[in-house]
Design a protein around this motif. Structure first.
Motif, PDB file in Angstrom:
ATOM      1  N   THR A 207      -0.924   4.462  -2.308  1.00 18.91           N
ATOM      2  CA  THR A 207      -2.429   4.185  -2.114  1.00 18.91           C
ATOM      3  C   THR A 207      -3.090   5.514  -1.806  1.00 18.91           C
ATOM      4  O   THR A 207      -4.179   5.684  -2.441  1.00 18.91           O
ATOM      5  CB  THR A 207      -2.623   2.951  -1.072  1.00 18.91           C
ATOM      6  N   PHE A 208      -2.770   6.113  -0.897  1.00 20.53           N
ATOM      7  CA  PHE A 208      -3.253   7.298  -0.373  1.00 20.53           C
ATOM      8  C   PHE A 208      -3.561   8.329  -1.748  1.00 20.53           C
ATOM      9  O   PHE A 208      -4.457   9.096  -1.940  1.00 20.53           O
ATOM     10  CB  PHE A 208      -2.828   7.750   0.853  1.00 20.53           C
TER      11      PHE A 208
ATOM     12  N   ILE B 225      -3.713   0.848  12.333  1.00 22.28           N
ATOM     13  CA  ILE B 225      -4.205   1.950  11.406  1.00 22.28           C
ATOM     14  C   ILE B 225      -4.276   1.394  10.045  1.00 22.28           C
ATOM     15  O   ILE B 225      -5.606   1.706   9.686  1.00 22.28           O
ATOM     16  CB  ILE B 225      -2.951   3.044  11.449  1.00 22.28           C
ATOM     17  N   CYS B 226      -3.354   1.052   9.438  1.00 16.12           N
ATOM     18  CA  CYS B 226      -3.768   0.459   8.070  1.00 16.12           C
ATOM     19  C   CYS B 226      -4.234  -0.837   8.142  1.00 16.12           C
ATOM     20  O   CYS B 226      -3.682  -1.735   7.560  1.00 16.12           O
ATOM     21  CB  CYS B 226      -2.400   0.699   7.360  1.00 16.12           C
TER      22      CYS B 226
ATOM     23  N   VAL C 197      -7.349   1.983  -2.209  1.00 16.18           N
ATOM     24  CA  VAL C 197      -7.138   0.975  -1.253  1.00 16.18           C
ATOM     25  C   VAL C 197      -7.787  -0.394  -1.398  1.00 16.18           C
ATOM     26  O   VAL C 197      -8.959  -0.606  -1.651  1.00 16.18           O
ATOM     27  CB  VAL C 197      -7.971   1.695   0.168  1.00 16.18           C
TER      28      VAL C 197
ATOM     29  N   PRO D 141      -8.804   0.909   6.285  1.00 16.44           N
ATOM     30  CA  PRO D 141      -7.569   1.420   6.825  1.00 16.44           C
ATOM     31  C   PRO D 141      -8.108   2.934   7.192  1.00 16.44           C
ATOM     32  O   PRO D 141      -8.797   3.609   6.429  1.00 16.44           O
ATOM     33  CB  PRO D 141      -6.840   1.594   5.376  1.00 16.44           C
ATOM     34  N   LYS D 142      -7.515   3.334   8.050  1.00 22.22           N
ATOM     35  CA  LYS D 142      -7.752   4.498   8.683  1.00 22.22           C
ATOM     36  C   LYS D 142      -6.884   5.682   8.085  1.00 22.22           C
ATOM     37  O   LYS D 142      -6.050   6.440   8.926  1.00 22.22           O
ATOM     38  CB  LYS D 142      -7.679   4.893  10.345  1.00 22.22           C
ATOM     39  N   CYS D 143      -6.976   6.112   6.986  1.00 21.27           N
ATOM     40  CA  CYS D 143      -6.064   6.969   6.168  1.00 21.27           C
ATOM     41  C   CYS D 143      -6.238   8.449   6.678  1.00 21.27           C
ATOM     42  O   CYS D 143      -5.163   9.129   6.715  1.00 21.27           O
ATOM     43  CB  CYS D 143      -6.592   7.035   4.741  1.00 21.27           C
TER      44      CYS D 143
ATOM     45  N   ARG E 281       0.947  -1.141   0.046  1.00 19.95           N
ATOM     46  CA  ARG E 281      -0.111   0.172   0.149  1.00 19.95           C
ATOM     47  C   ARG E 281       0.738   1.224  -0.054  1.00 19.95           C
ATOM     48  O   ARG E 281       0.757   2.144  -0.799  1.00 19.95           O
ATOM     49  CB  ARG E 281      -0.850  -0.079   1.265  1.00 19.95           C
ATOM     50  N   LEU E 282       2.013   1.270   0.769  1.00 26.57           N
ATOM     51  CA  LEU E 282       2.503   2.365   0.878  1.00 26.57           C
ATOM     52  C   LEU E 282       3.485   2.552  -0.583  1.00 26.57           C
ATOM     53  O   LEU E 282       3.970   3.692  -1.035  1.00 26.57           O
ATOM     54  CB  LEU E 282       3.889   2.157   1.919  1.00 26.57           C
TER      55      LEU E 282
ATOM     56  N   SER F 295       0.363   9.226   5.405  1.00 23.78           N
ATOM     57  CA  SER F 295      -0.426   9.557   4.188  1.00 23.78           C
ATOM     58  C   SER F 295       0.449  10.052   3.002  1.00 23.78           C
ATOM     59  O   SER F 295       0.502   9.874   1.867  1.00 23.78           O
ATOM     60  CB  SER F 295      -1.762  10.000   4.485  1.00 23.78           C
TER      61      SER F 295
ATOM     62  N   CYS G 285       2.343   7.845   1.010  1.00 19.30           N
ATOM     63  CA  CYS G 285       1.692   6.671   0.559  1.00 19.30           C
ATOM     64  C   CYS G 285       0.989   6.538  -0.887  1.00 19.30           C
ATOM     65  O   CYS G 285       0.271   7.329  -0.974  1.00 19.30           O
ATOM     66  CB  CYS G 285       0.629   6.450   1.717  1.00 19.30           C
TER      67      CYS G 285
ATOM     68  N   CYS H 119      -3.914   8.590   9.560  1.00 19.20           N
ATOM     69  CA  CYS H 119      -2.448   7.759   9.179  1.00 19.20           C
ATOM     70  C   CYS H 119      -1.457   9.030   8.989  1.00 19.20           C
ATOM     71  O   CYS H 119      -1.457   9.943   8.152  1.00 19.20           O
ATOM     72  CB  CYS H 119      -2.532   7.115   8.063  1.00 19.20           C
TER      73      CYS H 119
ATOM     74  N   HIS I  55       1.440  -0.783  12.645  1.00 21.37           N
ATOM     75  CA  HIS I  55       0.918   0.138  11.585  1.00 21.37           C
ATOM     76  C   HIS I  55      -0.397  -0.509  10.902  1.00 21.37           C
ATOM     77  O   HIS I  55      -1.423  -0.104  10.861  1.00 21.37           O
ATOM     78  CB  HIS I  55       1.763   0.671  10.704  1.00 21.37           C
TER      79      HIS I  55
HETATM   80  S1  SF4 Z   1      -2.517   6.235   4.241  1.00 20.47           S
HETATM   81 FE1  SF4 Z   1      -4.120   4.802   4.195  1.00 20.47          FE
HETATM   82  S2  SF4 Z   1      -3.433   3.304   2.831  1.00 20.47           S
HETATM   83 FE2  SF4 Z   1      -1.587   4.706   3.311  1.00 20.47          FE
HETATM   84  S3  SF4 Z   1      -0.444   3.577   4.999  1.00 20.47           S
HETATM   85 FE3  SF4 Z   1      -2.035   5.065   5.799  1.00 20.47          FE
HETATM   86  S4  SF4 Z   1      -3.825   3.859   6.416  1.00 20.47           S
HETATM   87 FE4  SF4 Z   1      -2.611   2.732   4.988  1.00 20.47          FE
END
Ligand code: SF4
Length: 213
Positions: free
Chosen positions: A206-207, A187-188, A212, A193-195, A148-149, A201, A204, A198, A183
């Motif tokens: 994915t963000f 969080i993720c 996601v 996932p609690k973006c 994801r990151l 972000s 990241c 986070c 993490h």
């Molecule tokens: S922004 Fe969202 S998808 Fe990216 S690492 Fe944080 S929780 Fe995960």
């Protein structure tokens, strides 16, 4: 490949916010952690921690576990996922320790993988946490968060491990394993996932794409 600048940002954030991460499994010695990690496959650390005290009181050493049958171990771990398989893994692991390593848990990840029920991930957890070897264990959280990151696009745990080894210098690998697990656990998370909460972000992938999965 993730840029050095972005990896540095991720490392700095973790260093500031999780300077001293560690395993949430409770253990008193290498054998106890090996038992706990075998039990933790597809099971929560909380449940494992509720199970290991009675199990290890009854089978406190590799010798004691090696002398037991899987049927004798089963009642102590029946609330854990896949108890039949894990009872066999525990007794097999203990016999392997007795037969091959004189009852001592080896520190080398390759030696650890010679034990029944001990795969690459388990071997790397033990080698890293107990013996401070500079290896990364890729479990389901590490695999998911790395992808994801954008630290890895690898489709297998080994491919992700190789990418993480390129990003994290040897002295950070033990911490990186715990950073990514914690993490992922809090969080993720896999489903939601609690973006918004986070701190990673801005680095990241994915963000940035809001994809996601
Ligand atoms: S922004 Fe969202 S998808 Fe990216 S690492 Fe944080 S929780 Fe995960």
């Amino acid at each position: 490949m993730k840029s050095r600048k972005e990896v540095d940002g991720i490392v700095s954030w973790f260093m500031k916010n999780m300077p001293d991460p560690g395993s949430e499994l409770q253990y008193a010695d290498p054998y106890g952690l090996l038992v706990a990690v075998i039990l933790s496959a597809q099971c929560t650390d909380k449940r494992v921690n509720m199970t290991t005290p009675a199990l290890l009181e009854r089978f406190p050493t590799p010798q004691a576990m090696a002398a037991a049958t899987a049927e004798e171990v089963f009642p102590y771990i029946k609330s854990i996922s896949y108890p039949n398989n894990k009872a066999r893994h525990l007794t097999g692991m203990a016999r392997g320790l007795m037969d091959k390593f004189g009852g001592r848990v080896p520190s080398d990840p390759e030696d650890l993988q010679k034990l029944p029920g001990v795969g690459r991930k388990t071997a790397h957890v033990i080698a890293s946490v107990v013996f401070h070897k500079e290896v990364i264990a890729v479990d389901t959280h590490v695999f998911r968060i790395s992808r994801r990151l954008g630290l890895s696009k690898g489709k297998t745990p080994l491919a992700v491990e190789n990418d993480l080894n390129r990003h994290f210098p040897p002295e950070l690998r033990g911490r990186a394993h715990h950073w990514l697990i914690l993490h992922g656990r809090y969080i993720c998370t896999a489903r939601k996932p609690k973006c918004d909460a986070c701190g990673l972000s801005r680095w990241c992938d994915t963000f940035k794409t809001r994809d996601v999965s």
